[in-house]
Design an enzyme around this catalytic site. Structure first.
Site, PDB file in Angstrom:
ATOM      1  N   HIS A 152      16.135 -23.622 -67.932  1.00  0.00           N
ATOM      2  CA  HIS A 152      14.857 -23.736 -68.628  1.00  0.00           C
ATOM      3  C   HIS A 152      14.998 -24.639 -69.849  1.00  0.00           C
ATOM      4  O   HIS A 152      16.036 -24.649 -70.511  1.00  0.00           O
ATOM      5  CB  HIS A 152      14.392 -22.344 -69.055  1.00  0.00           C
ATOM      6  CG  HIS A 152      12.947 -22.256 -69.434  1.00  0.00           C
ATOM      7  ND1 HIS A 152      11.958 -22.933 -68.764  1.00  0.00           N
ATOM      8  CD2 HIS A 152      12.314 -21.563 -70.436  1.00  0.00           C
ATOM      9  CE1 HIS A 152      10.785 -22.647 -69.311  1.00  0.00           C
ATOM     10  NE2 HIS A 152      10.979 -21.835 -70.339  1.00  0.00           N
ATOM     11  N   ASN A 184       8.395 -21.593 -76.363  1.00  0.00           N
ATOM     12  CA  ASN A 184       8.394 -21.574 -74.902  1.00  0.00           C
ATOM     13  C   ASN A 184       7.134 -22.260 -74.375  1.00  0.00           C
ATOM     14  O   ASN A 184       6.253 -22.661 -75.147  1.00  0.00           O
ATOM     15  CB  ASN A 184       8.490 -20.123 -74.408  1.00  0.00           C
ATOM     16  CG  ASN A 184       9.013 -20.024 -72.991  1.00  0.00           C
ATOM     17  OD1 ASN A 184       9.261 -21.027 -72.327  1.00  0.00           O
ATOM     18  ND2 ASN A 184       9.181 -18.813 -72.492  1.00  0.00           N
ATOM     19  N   CYS A 234       9.045 -27.402 -67.113  1.00  0.00           N
ATOM     20  CA  CYS A 234       9.476 -27.105 -68.484  1.00  0.00           C
ATOM     21  C   CYS A 234      10.074 -28.332 -69.155  1.00  0.00           C
ATOM     22  O   CYS A 234       9.929 -28.531 -70.362  1.00  0.00           O
ATOM     23  CB  CYS A 234      10.455 -25.947 -68.500  1.00  0.00           C
ATOM     24  SG  CYS A 234      12.038 -26.295 -67.678  1.00  0.00           S
TER      25      CYS A 234
END
Length: 333
Positions: free
Chosen positions: A280, A300, A148
């Protein structure tokens, strides 16, 4: 066939209450069967299938609980609903503190630190969505790799380039995963370290030259698509000032605790704590207000089928998901 399964999963087995959508847990086996077909899930043994079914049932319970507790968001089945929470967070996040691959190569000489704490001096627009200003590139999928940090960093650079030059680029997260000399590939990393690594190496590679495949590979030397001139790390302390930064700078990489959003489907997540710790990295792309509820818009890296076509919203002015921390960052082109 897909539309039919969507109807079966999202409509025929849901009980609608006055406040929320609730799955009938007595239909768990049927729901799991339809889920496996919809997301093309295959299991190598009856034992694995039983484990995945149990995970699925636990996720159904969490979905019901979230939907009953949330005022403004909807939670639902998605492609990760056969994973337990720990497995999902381990495989599909990747923000990791203290995991330097090569500390001797890490200098931070090019990264300036900016504290975001004072109230804005200028009147800010009530809403901002960089997607409407051609400042955000398409949603991507990091798959089962803790990358990520690379996706958030690349998304930031792509957005800034698009805004500055009115040209969309598709840059390579895989090159960062393989070649970043500070972060740890699929084992995780930090966005400002990724920017430091890009500065040390000299640039960013196009995805055409190094497409994403979702696991650690061998670093190869590809021609750079562009370079960056510097980087900033932001210490976020004031959400109004963060709005101003977003207006002036463009989309920003931020760190969050995504644990409460695993089953997010749509709406404004009003319950997103930081109980699990930051885990994240995503991209902050806008803000707005709906029915007097202020929110942030974030991009995302779990594919376009997750959430609101790959995006999600969280309530503003309450440090949702622990977003107000010292790990936000942005490149300088």
């Amino acid at each position: 066939m897909t539309k039919l399964l969507n109807f079966v999963i999202l409509a025929s087995v849901l009980t609608v209450t006055a406040h929320a959508l609730t799955y009938d847990l007595n239909n768990s086996d049927e729901l799991f069967k339809n889920f496996a077909i919809k997301y093309n899930k295959t299991y190598v043994s009856d034992e694995e299938r039983a484990i995945k079914l149990e995970n699925f049932k636990n996720n159904l319970k969490m979905i019901n609980e979230k939907n009953m507790a949330s005022k403004y968001a909807v939670f639902d089945i998605n492609e990760y609903s056969d994973l337990n929470k720990n497995a999902l967070l381990r495989r599909t996040t990747g923000f990791r503190l203290g995991l330097k691959k090569n500390p001797s190569a890490f200098t931070m000489t090019e990264c300036s630190v900016v504290v975001i704490k004072d109230e804005p001096q200028a009147l800010l627009p009530e809403t901002l969505d960089w997607r409407d200003k051609h400042g955000v590139t398409p949603v991507k999928n990091q798959m089962e790799c803790g990358s990520c940090w690379a996706f958030s960093t690349i998304a930031n650079i792509e957005s800034l380039y698009n805004i500055k030059y009115d040209k969309a680029l598709n840059l390579s997260e895989q090159h960062l995963v393989n070649c970043d000399n500070i972060n740890n590939g699929c084992a995780g990393g930090l966005m400002h370290w990724a920017l430091e690594s890009i500065l040390q190496e000299g640039g960013v590679v196009s995805a055409e030259n190094e497409p994403y495949y979702g696991f650690d590979g061998v670093c190869k030397k590809s021609p750079f698509e562009l370079s960056i001139s510097g980087s900033r790390r932001y210490v976020l302390q004031n959400e109004n000032k963060l709005r101003e930064l977003l207006v002036v700078n463009g989309p920003i990489s931020v760190a969050i605790d995504v644990s409460d959003l695993i089953n997010y489907k749509a709406g404004i997540a009003d319950i997103c704590e930081n109980n699990e710790g930051l885990n994240h990295a995503v991209l902050l792309v806008g803000y707005g207000v709906k029915n007097d509820v202020p929110y942030w818009i974030l991009k995302n890296s779990w594919g376009a089928e997750w959430g609101e076509e790959g995006y999600f919203r969280v309530q503003r002015d309450k440090n949702s998901c622990g977003m107000m921390n010292e790990y936000a960052s942005s490149a300088i082109l």
